[in-house]
Design a protein around this motif. Structure first.
Motif, PDB file in Angstrom:
ATOM      1  N   GLY A  49       4.633   8.019   0.649  1.00 11.74           N
ATOM      2  CA  GLY A  49       5.349   6.714   0.469  1.00 11.74           C
ATOM      3  C   GLY A  49       4.772   5.649   0.557  1.00 11.74           C
ATOM      4  N   PRO A  50       5.854   4.312   1.014  1.00 10.06           N
ATOM      5  CA  PRO A  50       4.974   3.021   1.663  1.00 10.06           C
ATOM      6  C   PRO A  50       4.503   3.041   2.497  1.00 10.06           C
ATOM      7  CG  PRO A  50       7.083   2.825   0.021  1.00 10.06           C
ATOM      8  CD  PRO A  50       7.397   4.771   0.230  1.00 10.06           C
ATOM      9  N   ALA A  51       2.937   2.695   2.709  1.00  9.04           N
ATOM     10  CA  ALA A  51       2.857   2.613   3.742  1.00  9.04           C
ATOM     11  C   ALA A  51       3.363   1.927   5.113  1.00  9.04           C
ATOM     12  CB  ALA A  51       0.999   1.976   3.561  1.00  9.04           C
TER      13      ALA A  51
ATOM     14  N   ALA B  88       1.026  -0.980   0.030  1.00 12.22           N
ATOM     15  CA  ALA B  88      -0.077   0.214   0.289  1.00 12.22           C
ATOM     16  C   ALA B  88       1.016   1.084  -0.029  1.00 12.22           C
ATOM     17  CB  ALA B  88      -1.061   0.152   0.876  1.00 12.22           C
ATOM     18  N   VAL B  89       0.282   2.377  -0.533  1.00  8.63           N
ATOM     19  CA  VAL B  89       0.859   3.661  -0.400  1.00  8.63           C
ATOM     20  C   VAL B  89       0.159   4.544   0.655  1.00  8.63           C
ATOM     21  CG1 VAL B  89       1.433   5.632  -2.141  1.00  8.63           C
ATOM     22  CG2 VAL B  89       1.685   3.319  -2.901  1.00  8.63           C
ATOM     23  N   GLU B  90       0.888   4.918   1.475  1.00  4.93           N
ATOM     24  CA  GLU B  90       0.346   6.511   2.180  1.00  4.93           C
ATOM     25  C   GLU B  90       0.825   8.064   1.413  1.00  4.93           C
ATOM     26  OE1 GLU B  90      -1.391   8.274   5.567  1.00  4.93           O
ATOM     27  OE2 GLU B  90      -1.552   6.451   4.937  1.00  4.93           O
ATOM     28  N   ASP B  91      -0.127   8.220   1.375  1.00  6.51           N
ATOM     29  CA  ASP B  91      -0.023   9.927   1.211  1.00  6.51           C
ATOM     30  C   ASP B  91      -0.658  11.039   2.343  1.00  6.51           C
ATOM     31  OD1 ASP B  91       0.175  12.136   0.111  1.00  6.51           O
ATOM     32  OD2 ASP B  91      -0.684  12.331  -1.834  1.00  6.51           O
ATOM     33  N   HIS B  92       0.157  11.301   3.596  1.00  8.45           N
ATOM     34  CA  HIS B  92      -0.487  11.013   4.284  1.00  8.45           C
ATOM     35  C   HIS B  92      -0.688  12.923   4.374  1.00  8.45           C
ATOM     36  CE1 HIS B  92      -1.712  10.109   8.106  1.00  8.45           C
ATOM     37  NE2 HIS B  92      -1.333  11.364   8.651  1.00  8.45           N
TER      38      HIS B  92
END
Length: 182
Positions: A53-55, A43-47
């Motif tokens: 980047g990568p979760a 998964a990808v995390e865009d906070h």
């Protein structure tokens, strides 16, 4: 985002909603395993400007940060889920309270953010494939904890307070089943 048309669709929506709420519990209780379980391995995390980047890298950062994190409380609201077979797009609001240390004490911070998540069901398991956080507003104020001006508790030292895993009452009660935790 219409009405569910089958029991299977209701169960899928509930599984996704449970993940969103468990993620919030993980943040509040310092239970990073709950946060990690919300994501697929790739998964990808865009906070929303604070991380992209990568979760798994985001989760690693949470493992370092949450044990030192200030008191937090995330409330999950306005969950909307658009299902399309084994994929879903969800939007939910996170209203977050945090007590933050500052030079001369603490401030209380309220933040409203939205999580826009692409969920995928893989091998029968729903999890986040891509998350984007959108920051809607923030308000800070001086700490003024009066417990309802004494209506909740005249002596706040008697209150059972929330804390991080494993010390929170939740984990004691989970360990003993439904029996009363001491």
């Amino acid at each position: 985002m219409g009405s569910p048309t089958s029991l299977a669709e209701l169960l899928d929506r509930q599984a996704i909603a449970d993940i969103l709420v468990a993620y919030a519990r993980g943040a509040d209780r310092g239970d990073v395993d709950l946060i990690a379980a919300a994501y697929h391995d790739d998964a990808v995390e865009d906070h929303g400007g604070t991380f992209n980047g990568p979760a798994r890298d985001y989760v690693a950062g949470m493992r370092r940060m949450l044990p030192r994190a200030p008191r937090m409380s995330h409330s999950v609201t306005n969950i909307l889920i658009d299902l399309d077979g084994d994929t879903a797009l969800s939007e939910c609001h996170y209203l977050t309270f945090a007590r933050l240390p500052v030079e001369d004490g603490t401030v209380d911070s309220l933040t409203m953010a939205r999580a826009i998540d692409r969920f995928e069901r893989r091998d029968g398991r729903w999890a986040i494939a891509h998350r984007r956080v959108v920051w809607d507003w923030n308000h800070e104020m001086p700490t003024a904890e009066t417990w309802g001006r004494g209506l909740i508790a005249r002596d706040p030292s008697v209150l059972v307070r929330g804390t991080a895993r494993p010390d929170d009452v939740l984990y004691a009660m989970q360990a003993t089943g439904t029996k009363e935790a001491s």
